[in-house]
Enzyme design. Structure first.
Site, PDB file in Angstrom:
ATOM      1  CG  HIS A 137       9.658 -29.931   2.044  1.00  0.00           C
ATOM      2  ND1 HIS A 137      10.426 -30.975   1.582  1.00  0.00           N
ATOM      3  CD2 HIS A 137      10.234 -29.538   3.216  1.00  0.00           C
ATOM      4  CE1 HIS A 137      11.403 -31.219   2.445  1.00  0.00           C
ATOM      5  NE2 HIS A 137      11.318 -30.354   3.439  1.00  0.00           N
ATOM      6  CE  LYS A 182     -11.446   1.394   1.645  1.00  0.00           C
ATOM      7  NZ  LYS A 182     -10.838   2.316   2.597  1.00  0.00           N
ATOM      8  CD  GLU A 191      -3.310  -0.143   2.080  1.00  0.00           C
ATOM      9  OE1 GLU A 191      -2.920   0.395   3.136  1.00  0.00           O
ATOM     10  OE2 GLU A 191      -4.486  -0.498   1.922  1.00  0.00           O
TER      11      GLU A 191
HETATM   12  O1  LIG Z   1      -8.565   1.603   9.989  1.00  0.00           O
HETATM   13  P1  LIG Z   1      -9.573   1.765   8.910  1.00  0.00           P
HETATM   14  O2  LIG Z   1      -9.910   3.205   8.660  1.00  0.00           O
HETATM   15  O3  LIG Z   1     -10.802   0.960   9.208  1.00  0.00           O
HETATM   16  O4  LIG Z   1      -8.956   1.238   7.577  1.00  0.00           O
HETATM   17  C1  LIG Z   1      -8.610  -0.123   7.395  1.00  0.00           C
HETATM   18  C2  LIG Z   1      -7.692  -0.273   6.213  1.00  0.00           C
HETATM   19  O5  LIG Z   1      -8.333   0.172   5.035  1.00  0.00           O
HETATM   20  C3  LIG Z   1      -7.418   0.879   4.209  1.00  0.00           C
HETATM   21  O6  LIG Z   1      -7.742   2.224   4.286  1.00  0.00           O
HETATM   22  C4  LIG Z   1      -7.478   0.415   2.778  1.00  0.00           C
HETATM   23  O7  LIG Z   1      -8.786   0.376   2.331  1.00  0.00           O
HETATM   24  C5  LIG Z   1      -6.057   0.611   4.826  1.00  0.00           C
HETATM   25  O8  LIG Z   1      -5.123   1.564   4.510  1.00  0.00           O
HETATM   26  C6  LIG Z   1      -6.427   0.537   6.269  1.00  0.00           C
HETATM   27  O9  LIG Z   1      -5.420  -0.050   7.064  1.00  0.00           O
END
Ligand SMILES: O=P(O)(O)OC[C@H]1O[C@](O)(CO)[C@@H](O)[C@@H]1O
Length: 438
Positions: free
Chosen positions: A317, A428, A296
């Site tokens: 293995h 998202k 990331e």
């Molecule tokens: O802690 P949050 O805001 O729930 O985010 C969880 C994870 O989602 C992300 O934003 C990626 O979608 C990561 O960078 C982060 O660790």
């Protein structure tokens, strides 16, 4: 200079196997190492002016009381604590929890005698969730909801589902006792959830992103629940940061050397995959934490290498054939924990097993670690070794800090921002759209 001279570190990094044929030329390595100087100066400055709070974490102690308070709330009358968080809100804590050993498939860690069992329900899967709820005594189960943004769908879905499960079994009369949360000091959904059920909340450090948050309450509250020494974890991290703050030359800064090696191999030797191969079950989840950190932070502008993980003898293995004779596009960080002489010894009079007679289990593991690293090198595969004589809280804190700093310094060399992840947002938005259509 290929071997870190930072003698006070609780691990020894040896980069010599990454240099030369199949790897990086020593001259190029030195040039890249020199090029880390501005990044190191920048880190010193950011430590001084407080603009990168991660760098202040090793010396922080003022937040310990809050952490102890939340841990005590969760521990009271508890047999089990389920951590609800994903990515950076889970992976660091999981890596630490493995110190308190164990590596059960369900992701449960048991700590000191009297500690609750700690489960990490990181992934969203109704099958796993329902099985775990059915297996636990919900009357003595607590839930720690962790989300920096407080708006991440997966832990929110799980938190509401846990609330419903508690209510259905009649264990929900006092929901506040069953929950606690860590989230940013904003009006977000996790905070509203906690407030609605009357559960305590502590603030997620605003200036520390999830994948860099393992030294904050995000990693340390679960560690405390398991009886780990949170102060020792931070002290270990401080030992890695110290040479940078002292103004040491780049070749005395282990994470700078690691970053120069990783970036150089990607740019000059067409290395596309960076593999952590750990000779200890207790480093299995460390590798998973590293994957998010590296991917990331650096996967930007068409740049970045794929982080991958493996475990000692098992992957010999399973994967080693590809590693040795497949495409020469992978670099290896082979990690070992002092194990020679450890564990039970073999007694056998089978002449075919004379090589095992009298040897401890740890002797075989140690021999295999060294043999694998050497074989990779003999096949011109770039190898870094990291030896950890004793894997305790101090060493784990040091390793976590090493890889966070290595990532930040590598980002500097690559010209990318290690602290954002803009591309993740696209998926998202689409997932919410699809959910709205269901
Ligand atoms: O802690 P949050 O805001 O729930 O985010 C969880 C994870 O989602 C992300 O934003 C990626 O979608 C990561 O960078 C982060 O660790």
């Amino acid at each position: 200079m290929s071997t870190s001279r930072t003698g006070s570190l609780p691990y020894l990094q040896d980069l010599s196997g990454s240099l030369g044929p199949g790897g990086l030329s020593p001259d190029r390595f030195e040039a890249l190492l020199d090029a880390t100087s501005p990044a190191l100066a920048g880190l010193r400055q950011q430590h001084e002016d407080g603009s990168l709070p991660l760098l202040r974490m090793p010396d922080r102690r003022d937040d310990m009381a809050d952490m102890e308070r939340i841990a005590a709330h969760l521990r009271e009358g508890a047999t089990d604590v389920v951590v609800l968080g994903i990515g950076g809100s889970s992976l660091g804590a999981k890596a630490l929890a493995q110190l308190a050993y164990d590596a059960t498939p369900a992701g449960t860690s048991t700590g000191a005698v009297g500690s609750p069992r700690v489960h990490f329900l990181e992934n969203l899967d109704p099958h796993t969730f329902e099985r775990l709820m059915a297996a636990l005594d919900l009357g003595t189960t607590r839930f720690l909801v962790v989300s920096k943004s407080g708006g991440t769908a997966e832990p929110l879905m799980q938190a509401y589902a846990a609330k419903a499960a508690l209510t259905a079994t009649g264990a929900g009369n006092d929901l506040g006792r069953h929950f606690a949360a860590i989230t940013e000091p904003t009006d977000n959904a996790v905070r509203r959830f906690a407030q609605a059920v009357g559960a305590p909340v502590i603030d997620h450090e605003t200036g520390v992103g999830g994948r860099f948050s393992v030294l904050t309450n995000v990693g340390l509250v679960p560690a405390l629940l398991l009886g780990l020494d949170a102060t020792a974890i931070r002290e270990g991290a401080a030992r890695v940061l110290a040479p940078i703050l002292d103004g040491a030359a780049p070749d005395d800064v282990a994470p700078a050397a690691g970053a120069a090696m990783q970036v150089g191999l990607a740019e000059d030797a067409a290395i596309a995959t960076s593999i952590i191969l750990a000779y200890s079950d207790r480093l299995e989840r460390f590798g998973l934490w590293y994957r998010q950190l590296w991917a990331e932070s650096l996967g930007k502008d068409g740049k970045g290498t794929l982080p991958a993980t493996g475990i000692g003898p098992v992957d010999q293995h399973s994967q080693l054939q590809l590693y040795l004779a497949g495409p020469a596009d992978k670099a290896y960080t082979v990690m070992s924990v002092g194990c020679a002489g450890a564990g039970p010894r073999v007694a056998t009079d089978d002449p075919a097993l004379a090589y095992l007679d009298g040897k401890a289990m740890g002797d075989l593991l140690d021999a295999e670690f060294r043999a694998t690293a050497e074989t990779l090198r003999a096949n011109k595969r770039p190898v870094r070794t990291i030896d950890i004589p004793v894997l305790d809280e101090t060493a784990m804190g040091a390793l976590l800090m090493h890889f966070m700093l290595e990532t930040i310094i590598a980002a500097h060399l690559m010209g990318v921002d290690p602290f954002d992840q803009p591309a993740v947002e696209q998926g998202k938005v689409l997932a919410r759209k699809y959910l709205g259509e269901m």
